[in-house]
Design an enzyme around this catalytic site. Structure first.
Site, mmCIF file in Angstrom:
data_model
loop_
_atom_site.group_PDB
_atom_site.id
_atom_site.type_symbol
_atom_site.label_atom_id
_atom_site.label_comp_id
_atom_site.label_asym_id
_atom_site.label_seq_id
_atom_site.Cartn_x
_atom_site.Cartn_y
_atom_site.Cartn_z
ATOM 1 C CE LYS A 61 38.629 1.275 4.604
ATOM 2 N NZ LYS A 61 37.225 1.026 4.941
ATOM 3 C CD GLN A 105 36.001 -2.669 5.483
ATOM 4 O OE1 GLN A 105 36.750 -1.916 4.867
ATOM 5 N NE2 GLN A 105 35.251 -2.256 6.494
ATOM 6 C CG ASP A 128 41.783 0.202 9.741
ATOM 7 O OD1 ASP A 128 41.245 1.272 9.390
ATOM 8 O OD2 ASP A 128 41.453 -0.906 9.286
#
Length: 258
Positions: A61, A105, A128
């Protein structure tokens, strides 16, 4: 059958598409910064603990953000952090106007609530696309989520970039996770496919797969779908990535799909 009559398969190359998307995004970000010189888009990724696979994803990322021109911050928290303390971090980031996207995460340690964490992120910063508000908007044809889940969106982008018609096609999704299966089924439905969502309780999955014009497999079981289940001409997107024992490999395993 002569060789010339054999059907030819076309590989959907996700790596090539990814490079195209990153190049286009880099240009868009640069143009936006040019028109708004005081603005810098910023993504924050929170990692709880030090799982090696999570660390790999965080580095990926970070690399992507650097290539595109987005500021990236990695917040590393101890794996014994308590829910209330993590909530404090999230509240601070949610209310920071210089931060435009948040990722926690996953997975997180067992003593933390993933559901609580996902719904503690401001929907407008939930890159997300896991927040119930974003999933809810995705399920409605009349509204749009602030963000879509990235892997399902990648599947749809593959279809679009290869000019694969979706409307009117039979689409079968194997796996109903909140991360891939369920959202990609909704996205295909929004593109006017007739969607069948298969899962562990679906009887005779093989028969349903055989009917698929478009097949997306994200069930998390290595080599679950067999080649002879797929009808000629079907489009297959295999989301799975599983380690399978292989003594011929130096690592002792090889990566296979679902």
């Amino acid at each position: 059958m002569p060789d010339s009559d054999q059907p030819t398969a076309v590989r959907l190359d996700g790596k090539v598409i990814s490079e195209q998307v990153r190049s286009e995004l880099s240009q868009k970000v640069a143009e936006f910064k040019k028109n708004h010189p005081t603005f810098t888009p910023k993504l924050v990724a929170i990692q709880v603990g030090e799982r090696s696979d999570s660390s790999v994803y965080i580095r990926q990322k970070s690399k992507a953000c650097n290539e595109i021109g987005i500021s990236f911050e990695h917040i590393q928290l101890p794996d014994d952090i308590q829910q209330a303390e993590l909530d404090t971090h999230l509240d601070k980031i949610n209310n920071d106007p210089t931060i435009h996207g948040i990722i926690v995460q996953l997975p997180v340690p067992d003593h933390l609530s993933t559901k609580h964490i996902v719904h503690s992120i401001c929907p407008e910063k939930d890159v997300d696309g896991f927040h119930a508000e974003n999933i809810g908007h995705l399920s409605k044809r009349a509204t749009e989520p602030f963000f879509n889940s990235c892997t399902p969106m990648g599947c749809i982008e593959l279809l679009k970039r290869y000019d694969i018609a979706v409307a009117g096609k039979n689409a079968v999704v194997v796996g109903r996770s909140d991360i891939v299966g369920s959202p990609v089924a909704m996205m295909l439905n929004n593109l006017d496919a007739t969607v069948t969502l298969c899962h562990s309780k679906t009887p005779d999955i093989e028969a349903r797969v055989r009917e698929a014009d478009i097949l997306v497999v994200a069930i998390g079981k290595h080599e679950f779908v067999k080649a002879d289940w797929v009808k000629p001409g079907a489009v297959v997107i295999d989301v799975g990535m599983n380690a399978k024992d292989d003594p011929t490999k130096k690592s002792g395993y090889r990566w296979v799909g679902d």
